[in-house]
Scaffold this motif. Structure first.
Motif, PDB file in Angstrom:
ATOM      1  N   ILE A  86       0.924  -1.161   0.063  1.00 25.14           N
ATOM      2  CA  ILE A  86      -0.001   0.038  -0.021  1.00 25.14           C
ATOM      3  C   ILE A  86       0.766   1.201   0.045  1.00 25.14           C
ATOM      4  N   ILE A  87       0.515   2.269  -0.823  1.00 22.77           N
ATOM      5  CA  ILE A  87       1.381   3.249  -1.069  1.00 22.77           C
ATOM      6  C   ILE A  87       0.316   4.573  -1.144  1.00 22.77           C
ATOM      7  N   SER A  88       0.572   5.376  -0.129  1.00 23.75           N
ATOM      8  CA  SER A  88      -0.206   6.779  -0.063  1.00 23.75           C
ATOM      9  C   SER A  88       0.673   7.705  -0.140  1.00 23.75           C
ATOM     10  N   LEU A  89       0.461   8.663  -1.339  1.00 25.86           N
ATOM     11  CA  LEU A  89       1.733   9.586  -1.521  1.00 25.86           C
ATOM     12  C   LEU A  89       1.332  10.701  -0.694  1.00 25.86           C
ATOM     13  N   SER A  90       0.182  11.414  -0.577  1.00 24.98           N
ATOM     14  CA  SER A  90      -0.226  12.362   0.263  1.00 24.98           C
ATOM     15  C   SER A  90       0.230  12.376   1.696  1.00 24.98           C
ATOM     16  N   ASP A  91       0.155  11.059   2.375  1.00 22.42           N
ATOM     17  CA  ASP A  91       0.255  10.599   3.649  1.00 22.42           C
ATOM     18  C   ASP A  91       1.735   9.928   3.785  1.00 22.42           C
ATOM     19  N   GLU A  92       2.163  10.082   2.676  1.00 20.70           N
ATOM     20  CA  GLU A  92       3.794   9.538   2.717  1.00 20.70           C
ATOM     21  C   GLU A  92       3.764   8.114   3.505  1.00 20.70           C
ATOM     22  N   LEU A  93       3.089   7.279   3.160  1.00 16.79           N
ATOM     23  CA  LEU A  93       3.172   6.026   3.607  1.00 16.79           C
ATOM     24  C   LEU A  93       3.208   4.961   2.556  1.00 16.79           C
ATOM     25  N   ASP A  94       4.205   3.867   3.070  1.00 11.91           N
ATOM     26  CA  ASP A  94       4.413   2.781   2.113  1.00 11.91           C
ATOM     27  C   ASP A  94       4.760   1.622   2.907  1.00 11.91           C
ATOM     28  N   THR A  95       4.010   0.575   2.837  1.00  9.73           N
ATOM     29  CA  THR A  95       3.995  -0.682   3.834  1.00  9.73           C
ATOM     30  C   THR A  95       5.320  -1.309   3.502  1.00  9.73           C
ATOM     31  N   HIS A  96       6.245  -0.963   2.387  1.00 11.05           N
ATOM     32  CA  HIS A  96       7.215  -1.923   2.255  1.00 11.05           C
ATOM     33  C   HIS A  96       8.439  -0.793   2.509  1.00 11.05           C
ATOM     34  N   ASP A  97       7.982   0.288   3.411  1.00 12.27           N
ATOM     35  CA  ASP A  97       9.297   1.046   4.028  1.00 12.27           C
ATOM     36  C   ASP A  97      10.388   1.539   2.740  1.00 12.27           C
ATOM     37  N   GLU A 102      11.803   7.751   6.276  1.00 10.87           N
ATOM     38  CA  GLU A 102      11.956   8.577   7.510  1.00 10.87           C
ATOM     39  C   GLU A 102      10.531   8.405   8.359  1.00 10.87           C
ATOM     40  N   ARG A 103       9.588   7.617   7.658  1.00 13.05           N
ATOM     41  CA  ARG A 103       8.263   7.606   8.479  1.00 13.05           C
ATOM     42  C   ARG A 103       8.584   6.455   9.275  1.00 13.05           C
ATOM     43  N   ARG A 104       7.997   6.623  10.808  1.00 13.90           N
ATOM     44  CA  ARG A 104       8.077   5.585  11.603  1.00 13.90           C
ATOM     45  C   ARG A 104       6.760   4.935  11.834  1.00 13.90           C
ATOM     46  N   THR A 105       6.924   3.698  12.339  1.00 14.01           N
ATOM     47  CA  THR A 105       5.691   2.993  12.488  1.00 14.01           C
ATOM     48  C   THR A 105       4.587   3.793  13.223  1.00 14.01           C
ATOM     49  N   ALA A 106       5.063   4.567  14.397  1.00 19.99           N
ATOM     50  CA  ALA A 106       4.158   5.394  15.224  1.00 19.99           C
ATOM     51  C   ALA A 106       3.582   6.391  14.289  1.00 19.99           C
ATOM     52  N   ASP A 107       4.143   6.911  13.262  1.00 19.02           N
ATOM     53  CA  ASP A 107       3.468   7.789  12.462  1.00 19.02           C
ATOM     54  C   ASP A 107       2.354   7.186  11.667  1.00 19.02           C
ATOM     55  N   THR A 108       2.316   5.999  11.249  1.00 24.26           N
ATOM     56  CA  THR A 108       1.524   5.143  10.487  1.00 24.26           C
ATOM     57  C   THR A 108       0.334   4.901  11.420  1.00 24.26           C
ATOM     58  N   LEU A 109       0.603   4.412  12.520  1.00 28.12           N
ATOM     59  CA  LEU A 109      -0.573   4.261  13.354  1.00 28.12           C
ATOM     60  C   LEU A 109      -1.308   5.424  13.891  1.00 28.12           C
ATOM     61  N   ASP A 110      -0.678   6.648  13.868  1.00 24.68           N
ATOM     62  CA  ASP A 110      -1.205   7.744  14.064  1.00 24.68           C
ATOM     63  C   ASP A 110      -2.006   8.152  12.961  1.00 24.68           C
ATOM     64  N   LEU A 111      -1.686   8.131  11.869  1.00 26.41           N
ATOM     65  CA  LEU A 111      -2.610   8.222  10.438  1.00 26.41           C
ATOM     66  C   LEU A 111      -3.707   7.412  10.613  1.00 26.41           C
ATOM     67  N   ILE A 112      -3.669   6.311  10.885  1.00 28.70           N
ATOM     68  CA  ILE A 112      -5.045   5.234  10.632  1.00 28.70           C
ATOM     69  C   ILE A 112      -5.917   5.867  11.737  1.00 28.70           C
ATOM     70  N   CYS A 113      -5.447   6.305  13.239  1.00 24.12           N
ATOM     71  CA  CYS A 113      -6.236   6.647  14.219  1.00 24.12           C
ATOM     72  C   CYS A 113      -6.890   8.003  13.693  1.00 24.12           C
ATOM     73  N   LYS A 114      -6.482   8.818  12.880  1.00 24.02           N
ATOM     74  CA  LYS A 114      -6.709  10.127  12.586  1.00 24.02           C
ATOM     75  C   LYS A 114      -7.197  10.354  11.525  1.00 24.02           C
ATOM     76  N   VAL A 115      -7.459   9.419  10.524  1.00 21.56           N
ATOM     77  CA  VAL A 115      -7.794   9.390   9.274  1.00 21.56           C
ATOM     78  C   VAL A 115      -9.210   9.944   8.836  1.00 21.56           C
ATOM     79  N   PHE A 116     -10.118   9.825  10.013  1.00 22.71           N
ATOM     80  CA  PHE A 116     -11.472  10.361   9.746  1.00 22.71           C
ATOM     81  C   PHE A 116     -11.538  11.733  10.513  1.00 22.71           C
ATOM     82  N   SER A 117     -10.729  12.297  11.220  1.00 25.80           N
ATOM     83  CA  SER A 117     -10.665  13.437  11.852  1.00 25.80           C
ATOM     84  C   SER A 117     -11.155  14.732  11.113  1.00 25.80           C
ATOM     85  N   LYS A 118     -10.990  14.664   9.637  1.00 21.86           N
ATOM     86  CA  LYS A 118     -11.319  15.597   8.844  1.00 21.86           C
ATOM     87  C   LYS A 118     -12.976  15.827   8.620  1.00 21.86           C
TER      88      LYS A 118
END
Length: 200
Positions: A86-97, A102-118
């Motif tokens: 999975i690659i999300s360009l705007s979120d700078e997420l790549d499950t293959h790292d 520079e993205r950390r696992t904590a950043d990815t988890l934070d993204l998942i938790c906040k994805v609907f905050s908007k």
């Protein structure tokens, strides 16, 4: 091992061409474009069907793709099972790292938790309810068990209500009926007493 993209055009209407070119620049051989806000999401279904083991799913952002928590979790589990990257360009997420080291696992988890905050508060509440659903079920079952045990021990419905916090007798009888507990309703008790009085 193909790179396949998906974009909801309604959200990025003015930048669709730019994003498509960016996806193609990352190797996408095909980009599925959702033209309308149709709930059936025909292009999304085609996108899912086109993914195979070892492919890469490319998004503009998680927020652009997923409408609710269930859809997101289903897709993440599906990709994990099928070994889909999975690659999300705007979120700078790549499950293959690889793309965003520079993205950390904590950043990815934070993204998942906040994805609907908007989105609106109702969606956020649904997410929280889903996350805590098991705890809620545990508390509910314990409460049901207390009702049943007290009733079997001979406590009155009024006493059970005071102890468990239920405000109506119908709630108590509903729980007892749900678990096939033999009950004696108030009306039945009064009728039985009258019969006894007459027989005496």
């Amino acid at each position: 091992m193909n790179y396949i993209g998906y974009i909801n055009k309604a959200q990025y209407f003015e930048h669709t061409t730019e994003i498509i070119n960016l996806m193609k620049g990352h190797g996408c051989v095909n980009v599925h474009i959702e033209e309308t806000k149709d709930k059936k999401r025909i292009e999304w279904c085609k996108f899912i069907d086109s993914l195979s083991n070892g492919d890469s799913a490319v998004f503009a952002s998680f927020d652009n793709v997923f409408h609710n928590f269930h859809d997101m979790m289903f897709f993440i589990k599906y990709c994990s099972k099928m070994d889909i990257r999975i690659i999300s360009l705007s979120d700078e997420l790549d499950t293959h790292d690889k793309l965003f080291p520079e993205r950390r696992t904590a950043d990815t988890l934070d993204l998942i938790c906040k994805v609907f905050s908007k989105r609106d508060r109702a969606s956020h509440d649904d997410l929280e309810a889903e996350l805590y659903s098991y705890s809620f079920e545990d508390r509910k079952l314990k409460r049901y068990k207390l009702v049943i045990n007290m009733y079997k021990a001979g406590y009155s419905v009024k006493e059970i209500m005071e102890r468990t916090g239920y405000r109506g007798k119908s709630n108590i009888y509903r729980i007892l009926h749900q678990y096939d507990i033999k009950m004696e309703y108030p009306s039945m008790s009064r009728t039985a007493n009258k019969v006894k009085e007459k027989s005496i």
